[in-house]
Design a protein around this motif. Structure first.
Motif, PDB file in Angstrom:
ATOM      1  N   LEU A 185       0.826  -1.200   0.000  1.00  0.00           N
ATOM      2  CA  LEU A 185       0.000   0.000   0.000  1.00  0.00           C
ATOM      3  C   LEU A 185       0.866   1.259   0.000  1.00  0.00           C
ATOM      4  CD1 LEU A 185      -2.828   1.233   0.170  1.00  0.00           C
ATOM      5  CD2 LEU A 185      -2.674   1.064   2.659  1.00  0.00           C
ATOM      6  N   ARG A 186       1.958   1.222   0.759  1.00  0.00           N
ATOM      7  CA  ARG A 186       2.861   2.366   0.815  1.00  0.00           C
ATOM      8  C   ARG A 186       3.469   2.636  -0.564  1.00  0.00           C
ATOM      9  NH1 ARG A 186       6.093   0.542   4.323  1.00  0.00           N
ATOM     10  NH2 ARG A 186       4.948   1.331   6.138  1.00  0.00           N
ATOM     11  N   ARG A 187       3.875   1.554  -1.257  1.00  0.00           N
ATOM     12  CA  ARG A 187       4.452   1.720  -2.593  1.00  0.00           C
ATOM     13  C   ARG A 187       3.410   2.242  -3.588  1.00  0.00           C
ATOM     14  NH1 ARG A 187       7.347  -2.915  -0.982  1.00  0.00           N
ATOM     15  NH2 ARG A 187       5.781  -4.316  -1.897  1.00  0.00           N
ATOM     16  N   VAL A 188       2.166   1.760  -3.452  1.00  0.00           N
ATOM     17  CA  VAL A 188       1.103   2.252  -4.338  1.00  0.00           C
ATOM     18  C   VAL A 188       0.897   3.757  -4.148  1.00  0.00           C
ATOM     19  CG1 VAL A 188      -1.380   2.177  -4.788  1.00  0.00           C
ATOM     20  CG2 VAL A 188      -0.092   0.055  -4.570  1.00  0.00           C
ATOM     21  N   ILE A 189       0.876   4.185  -2.854  1.00  0.00           N
ATOM     22  CA  ILE A 189       0.690   5.611  -2.555  1.00  0.00           C
ATOM     23  C   ILE A 189       1.849   6.430  -3.109  1.00  0.00           C
ATOM     24  CG2 ILE A 189       0.582   7.313  -0.691  1.00  0.00           C
ATOM     25  CD1 ILE A 189      -0.914   5.192   0.952  1.00  0.00           C
ATOM     26  N   GLN A 190       3.079   5.905  -2.922  1.00  0.00           N
ATOM     27  CA  GLN A 190       4.261   6.610  -3.439  1.00  0.00           C
ATOM     28  C   GLN A 190       4.183   6.746  -4.961  1.00  0.00           C
ATOM     29  OE1 GLN A 190       7.482   4.256  -1.935  1.00  0.00           O
ATOM     30  NE2 GLN A 190       7.490   5.249   0.099  1.00  0.00           N
ATOM     31  N   ASN A 191       3.773   5.639  -5.607  1.00  0.00           N
ATOM     32  CA  ASN A 191       3.669   5.691  -7.070  1.00  0.00           C
ATOM     33  C   ASN A 191       2.629   6.712  -7.522  1.00  0.00           C
ATOM     34  OD1 ASN A 191       5.630   3.715  -7.368  1.00  0.00           O
ATOM     35  ND2 ASN A 191       4.142   2.026  -7.407  1.00  0.00           N
ATOM     36  N   ARG A 192       1.507   6.757  -6.802  1.00  0.00           N
ATOM     37  CA  ARG A 192       0.463   7.725  -7.162  1.00  0.00           C
ATOM     38  C   ARG A 192       0.955   9.151  -6.970  1.00  0.00           C
ATOM     39  NH1 ARG A 192      -5.337   5.274  -4.958  1.00  0.00           N
ATOM     40  NH2 ARG A 192      -5.392   3.478  -6.400  1.00  0.00           N
ATOM     41  N   VAL A 193       1.681   9.390  -5.880  1.00  0.00           N
ATOM     42  CA  VAL A 193       2.220  10.726  -5.629  1.00  0.00           C
ATOM     43  C   VAL A 193       3.176  11.123  -6.755  1.00  0.00           C
ATOM     44  CG1 VAL A 193       3.700  12.087  -4.088  1.00  0.00           C
ATOM     45  CG2 VAL A 193       1.890  10.641  -3.142  1.00  0.00           C
ATOM     46  N   LEU A 194       4.024  10.164  -7.147  1.00  0.00           N
ATOM     47  CA  LEU A 194       4.959  10.443  -8.236  1.00  0.00           C
ATOM     48  C   LEU A 194       4.218  10.760  -9.533  1.00  0.00           C
ATOM     49  CD1 LEU A 194       7.691   7.715  -7.595  1.00  0.00           C
ATOM     50  CD2 LEU A 194       7.938  10.189  -7.301  1.00  0.00           C
ATOM     51  N   VAL A 195       3.133   9.993  -9.768  1.00  0.00           N
ATOM     52  CA  VAL A 195       2.340  10.236 -10.980  1.00  0.00           C
ATOM     53  C   VAL A 195       1.734  11.631 -10.950  1.00  0.00           C
ATOM     54  CG1 VAL A 195       0.250   9.565 -12.238  1.00  0.00           C
ATOM     55  CG2 VAL A 195       1.865   7.813 -11.474  1.00  0.00           C
ATOM     56  N   PHE A 196       1.193  12.013  -9.780  1.00  0.00           N
ATOM     57  CA  PHE A 196       0.601  13.345  -9.648  1.00  0.00           C
ATOM     58  C   PHE A 196       1.658  14.442  -9.860  1.00  0.00           C
ATOM     59  CE2 PHE A 196      -2.822  11.426  -6.745  1.00  0.00           C
ATOM     60  CZ  PHE A 196      -3.663  11.204  -7.823  1.00  0.00           C
ATOM     61  N   ILE A 197       2.834  14.224  -9.284  1.00  0.00           N
ATOM     62  CA  ILE A 197       3.913  15.222  -9.426  1.00  0.00           C
ATOM     63  C   ILE A 197       4.323  15.346 -10.888  1.00  0.00           C
ATOM     64  CG2 ILE A 197       6.309  15.727  -8.856  1.00  0.00           C
ATOM     65  CD1 ILE A 197       5.782  14.482  -6.101  1.00  0.00           C
ATOM     66  N   LEU A 198       4.512  14.188 -11.562  1.00  0.00           N
ATOM     67  CA  LEU A 198       4.907  14.212 -12.971  1.00  0.00           C
ATOM     68  C   LEU A 198       3.816  14.875 -13.816  1.00  0.00           C
ATOM     69  CD1 LEU A 198       6.479  10.645 -13.359  1.00  0.00           C
ATOM     70  CD2 LEU A 198       7.686  12.850 -13.412  1.00  0.00           C
ATOM     71  N   GLY A 199       2.546  14.532 -13.470  1.00  0.00           N
ATOM     72  CA  GLY A 199       1.443  15.157 -14.214  1.00  0.00           C
ATOM     73  C   GLY A 199       1.438  16.658 -14.043  1.00  0.00           C
ATOM     74  N   ALA A 200       1.693  17.091 -12.800  1.00  0.00           N
ATOM     75  CA  ALA A 200       1.717  18.529 -12.520  1.00  0.00           C
ATOM     76  C   ALA A 200       2.850  19.208 -13.278  1.00  0.00           C
ATOM     77  CB  ALA A 200       1.849  18.758 -11.014  1.00  0.00           C
ATOM     78  N   ILE A 201       4.029  18.571 -13.308  1.00  0.00           N
ATOM     79  CA  ILE A 201       5.186  19.145 -14.029  1.00  0.00           C
ATOM     80  C   ILE A 201       4.876  19.247 -15.516  1.00  0.00           C
ATOM     81  CG2 ILE A 201       7.568  18.713 -14.688  1.00  0.00           C
ATOM     82  CD1 ILE A 201       7.968  17.446 -11.903  1.00  0.00           C
ATOM     83  N   ILE A 202       4.286  18.165 -16.052  1.00  0.00           N
ATOM     84  CA  ILE A 202       3.940  18.181 -17.482  1.00  0.00           C
ATOM     85  C   ILE A 202       2.916  19.275 -17.777  1.00  0.00           C
ATOM     86  CG2 ILE A 202       2.829  16.847 -19.319  1.00  0.00           C
ATOM     87  CD1 ILE A 202       4.085  14.341 -18.045  1.00  0.00           C
ATOM     88  N   LEU A 203       1.915  19.407 -16.908  1.00  0.00           N
ATOM     89  CA  LEU A 203       0.885  20.419 -17.097  1.00  0.00           C
ATOM     90  C   LEU A 203       1.469  21.813 -17.053  1.00  0.00           C
ATOM     91  CD1 LEU A 203      -2.124  21.066 -17.454  1.00  0.00           C
ATOM     92  CD2 LEU A 203      -2.342  20.986 -14.937  1.00  0.00           C
TER      93      LEU A 203
END
Length: 215
Positions: A185-203
């Motif tokens: 669960l911790r790794r899933v949350i970390q991956n989601r956070v990374l996805v959100f950060i990357l999405g924000a950077i791309i945006l």
């Protein structure tokens, strides 16, 4: 253990055969000769009692599932011992016709009264012995029931201990599974956070690009 019981049985058979023979001789004797034989028989009877006690102890040590057969044999030996003791009591005050005539003489009536009195006392002793034997039998049966209950309790205790061990193992496995799930669960949350950060950077990058292009 059963071999020891069989050895006691053989000794019991030998002694009882000798006693039966001697008990038949006692009424035919008188005086010192009779006294000596009575003492000898009394000593052998004590040996037989000890043998019966030893067999009783052996039977108590035999596993419950095999005990019934030996208990039945022991009961018959106790009955035989009881009969020998009764015969011994009678033979001590009994006389053959020939010996009685020699001993009685003119005092026959008085001796007969004494003999009747002795027989009465012997019967009272026999009744007391039977009551004691019945009490002893009840005590033995109670002890056997107690042993069976203790055995059952010991078996139940082992079952409970095994169940506790299985519960501990299950609890340990659940703890390991919980830790694994927590890590996942911790790794899933970390991956989601990374996805959100990357999405924000791309945006942000897209917005900046459009801004500069339009400008």
């Amino acid at each position: 253990m059963s071999s020891d019981f069989q050895t006691y049985e053989q000794d019991f058979s030998t002694l009882t055969a000798e006693l039966t023979n001697k008990l038949g001789k006692i009424p035919k004797l008188a005086g010192e000769e009779k006294t000596q034989l009575v003492l000898n028989v009394d000593k052998q009877l004590e040996e037989v009692r000890e043998l019966v006690e030893q067999m009783d102890l052996e039977v108590r040590e035999i596993p419950i599932q095999s005990r019934a057969m030996y208990s039945t044999r022991l009961k018959s030996y106790k009955q035989e011992l009881d009969k020998l003791e009764k015969d011994f009591k009678r033979s001590r005050i009994a006389y053959s016709d020939e010996v009685r005539n020699e001993l009685l003489g003119e005092d026959g009536g008085s001796s007969e009264n004494q003999r009747a009195h002795l027989l009465d006392n012997t019967e009272k002793l026999e009744r007391s012995s039977r009551r004691l034997e019945a009490g002893y039998q009840i005590a033995v049966e109670t002890e056997q029931v107690g042993q069976e209950i203790l055995s059952n309790l010991h078996t139940d205790r082992e079952k409970i201990q095994r169940a506790r061990e299985r519960l501990r193992e299950t609890d340990s496995n659940l703890g390991k599974s919980s830790r694994i799930l927590t890590g996942m669960l911790r790794r899933v949350i970390q991956n989601r956070v990374l996805v959100f950060i990357l999405g924000a950077i791309i945006l942000v990058t897209i917005i900046l690009s459009l801004y500069f292009n339009l400008r």
